[in-house]
Design an enzyme around this catalytic site. Sequence first.
Site, PDB file in Angstrom:
ATOM      1  CG  ASN A  72      -0.169   0.188   2.521  1.00 40.95           C
ATOM      2  OD1 ASN A  72       0.952  -0.293   2.692  1.00 40.95           O
ATOM      3  ND2 ASN A  72      -0.781   0.899   3.444  1.00 40.95           N
ATOM      4  CD  GLU A 115       0.869   0.765   6.254  1.00 40.03           C
ATOM      5  OE1 GLU A 115      -0.345   1.005   6.184  1.00 40.03           O
ATOM      6  OE2 GLU A 115       1.737   1.436   5.665  1.00 40.03           O
ATOM      7  CB  CYS A 132       2.351   4.262   4.352  1.00 40.10           C
ATOM      8  SG  CYS A 132       1.615   5.891   4.180  1.00 40.10           S
TER       9      CYS A 132
END
Length: 783
Positions: free
Chosen positions: A278, A282, A280
């Site tokens: 995704n 994580e 970011c």
Amino acid sequence: MATKAEHRDVVLSDNARVVLERRYLAKDEHGRVVETPEQLFRRVAHNIAGAEAPYGDARQVAAWEARFLDVMTGLRFLPNSPTLGNAGQPLQQLAACFVLPVEDSMEGIFGAVRNMAMIHKSGGGTGFFFGRLRPAGDMVRSTAGLASGPVSFMKVFDAATEAIKQGGTRRGANMAILNVEHPDIEEFIRVKADMVTLTNFNISVAVNERFMEAVERDEEFSLVNPRTRRVAGKRRAREVFRHVVENAWGNGDPGIVFIDRVNRDNPTPRLGAIEATNPCGEQPLLPYESCNLGSLNLSRFVKDGATPAVDWEALAEVIPVCVRFLDNVIDVNHYPIPEIEEMTLKTRKIGLGVMGWADLLFQRRLPYDSDEALKLGERMMAFIQEKADAASEELARERGVFPAWDESVYATGRQRRMLRNSTRTTVAPTGTLSIIADCSGGIEPVFSLAFTRQHFLDPRRPKTPTKLTEVNKHFEQAAKEGGFYAKKLIETLAAGASLRDQAKVPDWAKTVFVSAHDVSPEWHVRMQAAFQRHTDNAVSKTINFPQEATPDDVERAYLLAYHEGCKGITIYRDKSREMQVLSHTTVKGPEQQEAIAAERSLGVAAGPPSLRPGQPYRRRLPDQRSSVSHKFDVGGQEGYLTVGLYDDGSPGEVFVTISKEGSTIRGLMDSVAVLTSLALQYGVPLEDLARKFESTRFEPYGFTNNPDLPQATSLVDYIFRWLEQRFGEGRKVKPPRPAGKRGKALPASGDISTGVACPDCGSVLVFAEGCLTCRSCGYERCA
């Protein structure tokens, strides 16, 4: 089991109420808020508890609704933003994270663009792996032409994102990942070096262990054409790795994903390899998978007493409620496209994470940068993982395993385990969630012990901000109990000073109450690794550096992340995203010729000025003149401002070029430029012009790419404030930044405050967990 919680009021900070009102509370067709925070939490709890109906009677549904409401109103747990905003609303899209495949065909590429648009419209973020696309210059058999390569198509995705406003809460965000063996990897690494390309993307290089070993041995590695699977060249691994490091040092991109490590934890390898995450980083996902996330507020799980301790019993009681909540989200969610629904229901991934970690350490009087904090962090995440796994097992007994269980690692061997969810834990960004919960974000250190936030609170003076000083409540309490609290101290800290430099503060407090700029990158990496060791998915964390850090410092952090077991790394060096104004000598180009033609159309004489008494004197520029050009971006609208100079360096003509050819806004700006040029040549002081045109308000407006003028109410407002700043007599010069502190192995991180103002409320944005976040109003941009 309690069945009612009708009268419980949620205790929120003033800042939390502002964020809820701006970002989450339901509004009518006129934009008026028609919901209270308490009603929001009740709406969400009622909607998510609806998934209980197939498994129990009305009483059981009501009982779980009460428990869901209790954990949210107690601010012990909050789901991700789309769930807060959309649950029980017509949109009903509740997931935050999506990964879409990009196949090597026009149909595949533009199909992915369409699917991305649907996801962004519903409030989600998207990740893409572009490594399937053939490299630039490769053959296209169907047309006998040459391929343009993945980077060119990334720009298409970026442009589409720019045209979409995402769900009313945040703008579209994307992650682009390219494998290090792709022939176009070097172009990919430097694509964001100009800091104006791909502004809606984070980018990361997927590196495998073969490449990392070649880096450490200073060996070559092979580039492989994804179309033919043949070797397309060789590169020295250490040189490519250095390119990654130097570009990240320059502006934070690209990050690195250790893709082999990600796939070792892939719970369903028979469904395919994980290639993307995704926005970011994580949440690694298979193509078409989505994941819904939620976070425990760890600061709410500390027992009061002379020696505060973690309330492990209370934490163990809440985790099963949170796991059940997130599993229910999967069933009541409305998915943007059928393929996502199919994959999400097949693997049922959830991600329970944390926020408030730095606050918990304050309460425990443990320094963030200490071995004790690392040990507690690892123990904390191991505990959460254990209890989340047990809760998912209990749900599997009640509701059945996830449908792809037979194809998962849990179906055979030592890992055999009946689970409802193929993953259970993720440490995600909690920018706005942590403001609502009144705690520190994720596992980051606090960005400041005290800061000044501002809101436009007075309707009679809508452009005048009200400034309020915020103090970390745990620090404030300790300072008062320790006898060193003082208004002057708080003002000094809010102005950006470090507690460690304050002579009247006791040493124990300086050791415990550290903020982001006090912690060296080495400790940031080690803390990320401590949580990663017991997290199914990955950990969102920004490794912060001071402005004076070197590429060698960044390289050491990247290598440390690799050896410590992180699944990826994102860095940010203080002030590394500032834009510089370029000066150059120019001849008359198309833009200047257009302006001259417009000038003539207004009847302006081209000959020498008249000297008749009373006639205004027009001071013309020399035929050969210097100029200054400036590229700008206001609210997503790019343009160029060129200023022609007299021999003494003062401005005499202005040309504005807007990227939207033939548009109304371009015609308007052409007219503004001609009139401004005439006014300057006839002697109207620049300061007078600026005073008249500053603060004019019309679209486009908002966030800019200029840290010295971080927001603008219109293009005209930006242009005249930039002209005054660049050429006005009272122009200000930015003071030099004081040198930061250094740690033992790596330099201490710079203040994550960016110096950029929030486009919504004017407060200073901070960079953490991969996102620009406003701690005042909750504005967030994650690319």
